[in-house]
Design a protein around this motif. Structure first.
Motif, PDB file in Angstrom:
ATOM      1  N   SER A  43       4.811  24.324   8.240  1.00 41.34           N
ATOM      2  CA  SER A  43       6.035  23.673   8.427  1.00 41.34           C
ATOM      3  C   SER A  43       6.422  23.777  10.258  1.00 41.34           C
ATOM      4  O   SER A  43       5.739  24.833  10.700  1.00 41.34           O
ATOM      5  N   GLY A  44       7.370  22.953  10.616  1.00 41.66           N
ATOM      6  CA  GLY A  44       7.656  23.148  11.842  1.00 41.66           C
ATOM      7  C   GLY A  44       8.983  24.225  12.069  1.00 41.66           C
ATOM      8  O   GLY A  44       9.325  24.691  10.820  1.00 41.66           O
ATOM      9  N   SER A  46      11.706  27.175  13.911  1.00 43.03           N
ATOM     10  CA  SER A  46      11.567  28.161  14.913  1.00 43.03           C
ATOM     11  C   SER A  46      11.307  29.185  13.798  1.00 43.03           C
ATOM     12  O   SER A  46      10.924  30.113  14.051  1.00 43.03           O
ATOM     13  N   THR A  47      11.613  29.267  12.529  1.00 46.32           N
ATOM     14  CA  THR A  47      11.443  30.329  11.695  1.00 46.32           C
ATOM     15  C   THR A  47      10.081  30.894  11.329  1.00 46.32           C
ATOM     16  O   THR A  47       9.612  31.783  11.345  1.00 46.32           O
ATOM     17  N   PRO A  48       9.148  29.458  11.024  1.00 43.62           N
ATOM     18  CA  PRO A  48       7.796  29.949  10.629  1.00 43.62           C
ATOM     19  C   PRO A  48       7.196  30.508  11.944  1.00 43.62           C
ATOM     20  O   PRO A  48       5.961  31.087  11.942  1.00 43.62           O
ATOM     21  N   ASP A  74       5.133  18.123   7.859  1.00 42.89           N
ATOM     22  CA  ASP A  74       5.692  17.230   8.503  1.00 42.89           C
ATOM     23  C   ASP A  74       5.525  17.201   9.974  1.00 42.89           C
ATOM     24  O   ASP A  74       4.908  18.231  10.440  1.00 42.89           O
ATOM     25  N   ARG A  76       6.810  15.739  13.957  1.00 45.75           N
ATOM     26  CA  ARG A  76       7.576  14.738  14.619  1.00 45.75           C
ATOM     27  C   ARG A  76       6.678  13.748  15.520  1.00 45.75           C
ATOM     28  O   ARG A  76       5.691  13.914  15.409  1.00 45.75           O
ATOM     29  N   ASN A  86       4.969  20.009  16.044  1.00 50.85           N
ATOM     30  CA  ASN A  86       4.776  21.034  15.009  1.00 50.85           C
ATOM     31  C   ASN A  86       3.338  21.511  15.163  1.00 50.85           C
ATOM     32  O   ASN A  86       3.110  22.906  15.114  1.00 50.85           O
ATOM     33  N   GLY A 146      10.939  24.940   5.777  1.00 53.06           N
ATOM     34  CA  GLY A 146      12.142  25.372   6.150  1.00 53.06           C
ATOM     35  C   GLY A 146      13.228  24.637   5.745  1.00 53.06           C
ATOM     36  O   GLY A 146      12.970  23.584   5.230  1.00 53.06           O
ATOM     37  N   ILE A 147      14.533  25.056   6.197  1.00 60.24           N
ATOM     38  CA  ILE A 147      15.593  24.095   5.811  1.00 60.24           C
ATOM     39  C   ILE A 147      16.439  23.898   6.999  1.00 60.24           C
ATOM     40  O   ILE A 147      16.464  25.071   7.867  1.00 60.24           O
ATOM     41  N   GLY A 148      16.950  22.560   7.241  1.00 63.71           N
ATOM     42  CA  GLY A 148      17.978  22.498   8.278  1.00 63.71           C
ATOM     43  C   GLY A 148      19.308  22.838   7.869  1.00 63.71           C
ATOM     44  O   GLY A 148      19.449  23.107   6.601  1.00 63.71           O
ATOM     45  N   HIS A 152      18.243  19.502   5.063  1.00 65.04           N
ATOM     46  CA  HIS A 152      16.579  18.794   5.090  1.00 65.04           C
ATOM     47  C   HIS A 152      15.911  19.866   4.749  1.00 65.04           C
ATOM     48  O   HIS A 152      15.590  20.887   5.201  1.00 65.04           O
ATOM     49  N   THR A 153      14.619  19.277   4.472  1.00 60.76           N
ATOM     50  CA  THR A 153      13.298  19.990   4.350  1.00 60.76           C
ATOM     51  C   THR A 153      12.102  19.099   4.752  1.00 60.76           C
ATOM     52  O   THR A 153      12.229  17.870   4.518  1.00 60.76           O
ATOM     53  N   ARG A 182       9.923  10.104  11.474  1.00 60.53           N
ATOM     54  CA  ARG A 182       9.077  11.370  11.521  1.00 60.53           C
ATOM     55  C   ARG A 182       8.266  11.161  10.282  1.00 60.53           C
ATOM     56  O   ARG A 182       8.333  10.646   9.436  1.00 60.53           O
ATOM     57  N   LYS A 205      22.323  28.443   8.271  1.00 56.34           N
ATOM     58  CA  LYS A 205      21.741  28.083   6.992  1.00 56.34           C
ATOM     59  C   LYS A 205      22.578  28.355   5.729  1.00 56.34           C
ATOM     60  O   LYS A 205      22.321  28.029   4.713  1.00 56.34           O
TER      61      LYS A 205
HETATM   62  C1  6PG Z   1      10.540  20.308  11.582  1.00 57.15           C
HETATM   63  C2  6PG Z   1      10.377  21.070  10.189  1.00 57.15           C
HETATM   64  C3  6PG Z   1      11.978  21.154   9.534  1.00 57.15           C
HETATM   65  C4  6PG Z   1      12.115  22.767   9.566  1.00 57.15           C
HETATM   66  C5  6PG Z   1      13.589  23.015   9.613  1.00 57.15           C
HETATM   67  C6  6PG Z   1      14.017  24.449   9.997  1.00 57.15           C
HETATM   68  O1  6PG Z   1       9.764  19.588  11.788  1.00 57.15           O
HETATM   69  O2  6PG Z   1      11.643  20.407  12.100  1.00 57.15           O
HETATM   70  O3  6PG Z   1       9.459  21.209   9.436  1.00 57.15           O
HETATM   71  O4  6PG Z   1      11.848  20.827   8.301  1.00 57.15           O
HETATM   72  O5  6PG Z   1      11.535  23.441   8.803  1.00 57.15           O
HETATM   73  O6  6PG Z   1      14.379  22.236  10.438  1.00 57.15           O
HETATM   74  O7  6PG Z   1      13.858  24.778  10.941  1.00 57.15           O
HETATM   75  P1  6PG Z   1      14.128  26.038  11.676  1.00 57.15           P
HETATM   76  O8  6PG Z   1      13.158  27.185  11.214  1.00 57.15           O
HETATM   77  O9  6PG Z   1      13.923  25.895  13.075  1.00 57.15           O
HETATM   78  O10 6PG Z   1      15.539  26.548  11.455  1.00 57.15           O
END
Ligand code: 6PG
Length: 251
Positions: A43-44, A46-48, A74, A76, A86, A146-148, A152-153, A182, A205
Motif C-alpha cells: 500500500s501507499g 506514510s505508515t508502510p 492502489d 495514484r 506509491n 492503510g486507512i485514511g 478510506h482504504t 486513482r 486515525k
Molecule cells: C494511498 C494509500 C492509502 C493509504 C492511507 C493511509 O495511496 O494513499 O494506499 O489508502 O494507505 O491513506 O495512509 P498513511 O499511512 O499515510 O496514514
C-alpha cells in the motif's frame, strides 16, 4: 480455512512496524513452504514506509526474496518517478535495497493518461499471473492496507462509485476530494486474500478506527475499510496506541 479477526495494539509506531514485519516474514515463510511462492500487495501512505524500511534493513537473510512477487493494492494517477507514486515510495524504501528480480515486481502502469486503461491493463496482469478464469479473483497471500482519517482504504474512498464494484479486479475510482482518479483493487480482490493486514498509526486515525471496529451503526459506505472482511482469510489490524486511543480498553 475460516475467517479470523485480530486487533493488535502496539505502543509505538516502531513497535507496530516490528510486529507487521514479523507478520510479513511469517506469511512469506509459510506461503513459500506450502506453495513455493509468496504474493504480496503493498500500500501507499506514510505508515508502510516504516515497515518497508525495517524489512529492508533487517530481513535480508530471513526472507525468501526470489520467491516473493510484489504488487500494489492502489496507485495514484502519476508516473512511477513522481513524488506521490506509491511504487516510487516502495522502490526507494524497500525494493531498491533488496535482492529482488525486476521480473518479480508488478507495478500499476499509472503513467497512462487514461486511468481506466491503466486499471484494465493491471487487471490483465493479475489475470495472467494468477492464471484466472473469467469470474475468478486472485488469492493474494498478503495484502497490506492503510486507512485514511476519513476511513478510506486502498483508493476506495467514502461514498465513491468503486465501492459497489462486484466483478472487476482493478478499477479507476474517481476521488472527488482530490479531483482525480486513482487506480485501485476492488473489494472482491481485497476480500479474496488469504491474509489482509491493516497498519494504522497516529491520533488522526482514532475516530475512524472507532467507527470501523466498534460502532455497529457506522455504515461501510461511509468507512470503506469496514467493508474489508476476507471471505476465507485472516484479517489483522496493527495499531499503535495513538490510533487505538478511542477504542474500548478490551480491544
Ligand atoms: C494511498 C494509500 C492509502 C493509504 C492511507 C493511509 O495511496 O494513499 O494506499 O489508502 O494507505 O491513506 O495512509 P498513511 O499511512 O499515510 O496514514
Amino acid at each position: 480455512m475460516t475467517s479470523s479477526l485480530e486487533i493488535r495494539t502496539l505502543t509505538t509506531p516502531q513497535e507496530l512496524f516490528e510486529a507487521a514485519a514479523e507478520e510479513v516474514v511469517q506469511a512469506a515463510t509459510q506461503a513459500v513452504a506450502e506453495r513455493g511462492r509468496f504474493t504480496i500487495a503493498l500500500s501507499g501512505g506514510s505508515t508502510p514506509r516504516g515497515l518497508f524500511t525495517l524489512l529492508a534493513a533487517n530481513a535480508r537473510s530471513v526472507l525468501p526474496w526470489a520467491q516473493m512477487f510484489f504488487f500494489w493494492g492502489d496507485e495514484r494517477h502519476v508516473p512511477p518517478d513522481d513524488p506521490d507514486s506509491n511504487y516510487r515510495m516502495a522502490n526507494e524504501s524497500l525494493l531498491a535495497k533488496i535482492p529482488v528480480a525486476a521480473a518479480n515486481v508488478f507495478r500499476i502502469p499509472a503513467e497512462n493518461p487514461d486511468a481506466a486503461a491503466a486499471a484494465q491493463d493491471y487487471e490483465q496482469t493479475l489475470q495472467k499471473f494468477f492464471q484466472l478464469r473469467p469470474g475468478e479473483f486472485p488469492r493474494f497471500d498478503l495484502i497490506l492496507l492503510g486507512i485514511g482519517p476519513d476511513g478510506h482504504t486502498a483508493s476506495l474512498f467514502p461514498e465513491s462509485a468503486g465501492l459497489s464494484e462486484k466483478s472487476r479486479l482493478v478499477i479507476a475510482n474517481w476521488v472527488e476530494k482530490f479531483k482525480t482518479s486513482r487506480i485501485t483493487f476492488t473489494l472482491p480482490v481485497l476480500n479474496a486474500a488469504r491474509s489482509v493486514a491493516f497498519l494504522a498509526s497516529g491520533t488522526d486515525k482514532a475516530p475512524a478506527l472507532r467507527a470501523i471496529l466498534e460502532d455497529e451503526s457506522a455504515p461501510g459506505e461511509r468507512y470503506p475499510a469496514k467493508l474489508v472482511r476476507p471471505n476465507e482469510g485472516k484479517l489483522t489490524w496493527f495499531l499503535d496506541r495513538a490510533a487505538a486511543s478511542q477504542l474500548s480498553p478490551a480491544a
